[in-house]
Design a protein around this motif. Structure first.
Motif, PDB file in Angstrom:
ATOM      1  N   ASN A  73       0.945  -1.619   0.084  1.00 58.38           N
ATOM      2  CA  ASN A  73       0.443  -0.347   1.020  1.00 58.38           C
ATOM      3  C   ASN A  73       0.505   1.512   0.013  1.00 58.38           C
ATOM      4  O   ASN A  73       1.446   1.344   1.085  1.00 58.38           O
ATOM      5  CB  ASN A  73      -0.994   0.048   1.280  1.00 58.38           C
ATOM      6  CG  ASN A  73      -1.819   1.634   1.258  1.00 58.38           C
ATOM      7  OD1 ASN A  73      -1.462   2.290   1.353  1.00 58.38           O
ATOM      8  ND2 ASN A  73      -3.153   0.505   1.696  1.00 58.38           N
ATOM      9  N   ILE A  74       0.791   2.320  -1.581  1.00 53.35           N
ATOM     10  CA  ILE A  74       2.037   2.757  -1.119  1.00 53.35           C
ATOM     11  C   ILE A  74       1.304   4.395  -0.329  1.00 53.35           C
ATOM     12  O   ILE A  74       2.193   4.835  -0.145  1.00 53.35           O
ATOM     13  CB  ILE A  74       2.383   3.162  -3.003  1.00 53.35           C
ATOM     14  CG1 ILE A  74       3.188   2.075  -2.990  1.00 53.35           C
ATOM     15  CG2 ILE A  74       2.885   5.114  -3.357  1.00 53.35           C
ATOM     16  CD1 ILE A  74       3.103   2.152  -4.552  1.00 53.35           C
ATOM     17  N   ALA A 134      -8.579   7.736   9.063  1.00 54.45           N
ATOM     18  CA  ALA A 134      -7.916   6.605   7.437  1.00 54.45           C
ATOM     19  C   ALA A 134      -9.085   6.833   6.151  1.00 54.45           C
ATOM     20  O   ALA A 134      -8.687   7.028   5.495  1.00 54.45           O
ATOM     21  CB  ALA A 134      -8.623   5.466   8.078  1.00 54.45           C
ATOM     22  N   LYS A 135     -10.689   7.456   6.267  1.00 50.68           N
ATOM     23  CA  LYS A 135     -11.180   8.043   5.505  1.00 50.68           C
ATOM     24  C   LYS A 135     -11.052   9.024   4.629  1.00 50.68           C
ATOM     25  O   LYS A 135     -10.629   9.400   2.902  1.00 50.68           O
ATOM     26  CB  LYS A 135     -12.716   7.647   5.400  1.00 50.68           C
ATOM     27  CG  LYS A 135     -13.170   6.625   6.100  1.00 50.68           C
ATOM     28  CD  LYS A 135     -14.814   7.178   6.818  1.00 50.68           C
ATOM     29  CE  LYS A 135     -15.867   5.640   6.877  1.00 50.68           C
ATOM     30  NZ  LYS A 135     -16.830   6.152   6.955  1.00 50.68           N
ATOM     31  N   LEU A 139      -6.516   5.830   3.256  1.00 45.89           N
ATOM     32  CA  LEU A 139      -5.624   4.414   3.078  1.00 45.89           C
ATOM     33  C   LEU A 139      -5.890   2.995   2.984  1.00 45.89           C
ATOM     34  O   LEU A 139      -5.306   2.464   2.860  1.00 45.89           O
ATOM     35  CB  LEU A 139      -5.019   5.129   4.854  1.00 45.89           C
ATOM     36  CG  LEU A 139      -4.481   6.272   5.430  1.00 45.89           C
ATOM     37  CD1 LEU A 139      -4.260   5.850   6.528  1.00 45.89           C
ATOM     38  CD2 LEU A 139      -3.616   6.716   3.838  1.00 45.89           C
ATOM     39  N   GLY A 140      -7.100   3.082   2.923  1.00 43.59           N
ATOM     40  CA  GLY A 140      -7.679   1.740   2.340  1.00 43.59           C
ATOM     41  C   GLY A 140      -6.934   1.810   1.447  1.00 43.59           C
ATOM     42  O   GLY A 140      -7.027   1.997   0.455  1.00 43.59           O
ATOM     43  N   ALA A 151     -10.315  -6.440  -0.091  1.00 42.49           N
ATOM     44  CA  ALA A 151     -10.404  -5.900   0.047  1.00 42.49           C
ATOM     45  C   ALA A 151     -10.066  -5.648   1.864  1.00 42.49           C
ATOM     46  O   ALA A 151     -10.674  -5.657   2.831  1.00 42.49           O
ATOM     47  CB  ALA A 151     -11.453  -4.640   0.215  1.00 42.49           C
ATOM     48  N   TYR A 152      -9.811  -4.334   2.676  1.00 44.18           N
ATOM     49  CA  TYR A 152      -9.252  -3.541   3.753  1.00 44.18           C
ATOM     50  C   TYR A 152      -9.368  -2.342   4.466  1.00 44.18           C
ATOM     51  O   TYR A 152      -8.997  -1.837   3.205  1.00 44.18           O
ATOM     52  CB  TYR A 152      -8.219  -3.851   4.308  1.00 44.18           C
ATOM     53  CG  TYR A 152      -6.570  -3.931   3.739  1.00 44.18           C
ATOM     54  CD1 TYR A 152      -6.201  -2.640   3.839  1.00 44.18           C
ATOM     55  CD2 TYR A 152      -6.558  -3.901   2.029  1.00 44.18           C
ATOM     56  CE1 TYR A 152      -5.140  -1.883   2.944  1.00 44.18           C
ATOM     57  CE2 TYR A 152      -5.473  -3.711   2.019  1.00 44.18           C
ATOM     58  CZ  TYR A 152      -4.873  -2.917   2.669  1.00 44.18           C
ATOM     59  OH  TYR A 152      -3.813  -1.746   1.531  1.00 44.18           O
ATOM     60  N   GLY A 153      -9.683  -2.227   5.538  1.00 43.21           N
ATOM     61  CA  GLY A 153      -9.617  -0.355   5.653  1.00 43.21           C
ATOM     62  C   GLY A 153      -8.973  -0.157   7.093  1.00 43.21           C
ATOM     63  O   GLY A 153      -7.669  -1.109   7.422  1.00 43.21           O
ATOM     64  N   VAL A 154      -8.611   0.587   7.258  1.00 42.41           N
ATOM     65  CA  VAL A 154      -6.984   1.656   8.759  1.00 42.41           C
ATOM     66  C   VAL A 154      -8.543   1.911   8.913  1.00 42.41           C
ATOM     67  O   VAL A 154      -9.313   2.738   9.208  1.00 42.41           O
ATOM     68  CB  VAL A 154      -6.268   2.397   7.848  1.00 42.41           C
ATOM     69  CG1 VAL A 154      -5.400   2.593   8.487  1.00 42.41           C
ATOM     70  CG2 VAL A 154      -5.758   1.386   6.300  1.00 42.41           C
TER      71      VAL A 154
END
Length: 278
Positions: A73-74, A134-135, A139-140, A151-154
């Motif tokens: 995740n750059i 995060a939204k 960053l997800g 898919a993932y969140g932070v």
């Protein structure tokens, strides 16, 4: 000891360090610095300088492959690099003034922590509900897994950022990538999937080390005669390790081997640091 013998020992030791570092994902600095300081009696500042350059070289090669595969995740990496760069630069400056015995004891302590962390179970966290920050920072992301896209969140962005400052500080102070600390920040604090955490950490390590290297170059602690065989050996060892890892069925035995070796080295570093023999 002649220059040729010294170079051969450093080259072989660095190859072994790169091999173990590649197989365990914790980098070769954990072996290189004790090798140079305890065995070859090199000043710890020159050992740290050589280790930092090797970290930059190995991280750059591995990071490119992971980015190409779409796992890294750059966006998270570049955001957290702000914290690690600040910490790394501060740590590199402090390393010039902190007594070498204190550095040796701290290095040994970090080795033990890293050895323990290398044995822990790897659990993937997939967060669906993200935090407000995060939204806003988007960053997800997602990564490929067995032909599917996950898919993932932070979450806990601020907590991860603060821990990254500490990871950068340790990296600059000790000349290691601090990949284990970075993975903890992303995996346990920010709840990023482990595969993404490790690859993003590898992406960040080189940039963090580059920030530290500036200070060591200015102070004259990066010696070509020491750094060159270290970089060559670590690169060759990392290449061999990656090929072994692809064909191995389980890395559990390797992790226990690495943890055992690192613990012994850590005890030696702490002992000599307390005794004043560094």
């Amino acid at each position: 000891m002649s220059v040729i013998v010294f170079t051969v020992i450093v080259l072989l030791g660095s190859y072994f360090a790169g091999l173990l570092g590649s197989l365990t994902g914790l980098g070769g600095g954990f072996i290189i610095i004790p090798l140079l300081t305890l065995v070859l009696h090199v000043d710890i500042h020159y050992a740290i300088g050589a280790s930092i350059v090797s970290v930059i070289a190995t991280s750059s090669g591995a990071a490119a492959a992971y980015v190409k595969e779409g796992i890294t995740n750059i966006r998270i990496g570049m955001f957290l690099e702000i914290a690690t760069t600040i910490g790394a630069f501060t740590g590199a400056v402090l390393a010039i003034y902190v007594p070498v015995n204190y550095i040796a004891v701290l290095f040994g302590s970090i080795l033990i922590i890293s050895a323990i962390m290398s044995l822990r179970e790897k659990v993937d966290h997939v967060v669906i509900k993200e935090t407000f920050l995060a939204k806003k920072l988007r960053l997800g992301g997602c990564y490929p897994e067995q032909g599917q896209t996950v898919a993932y969140g932070v979450t806990h962005v601020a907590g991860g950022f603060v821990m990254m400052i500490f990871a950068g500080l340790i990296s600059g102070l000790l000349g290691i990538g601090s990949g284990a600390l970075k993975v903890v920040a992303m995996d346990n604090v920010m709840r990023i999937p482990f595969k993404v955490s490790t690859t993003t950490s590898n992406f960040m390590i080189g940039v963090t080390a580059a920030a530290s290297a500036v200070v060591y170059i200015q102070r004259g602690y990066i010696h070509p005669g020491i750094t060159m065989p270290v970089v060559i050996g670590v690169l060759l060892g990392a290449l061999s390790g990656s090929k072994i890892l692809v064909n191995s069925k389980s890395s559990a035995g390797l992790r226990w081997l690495f943890a055992g070796i690192i613990t012994l080295v850590a005890i030696q570093m702490i002992y000599h640091g307390v005794k004043g023999g560094i």
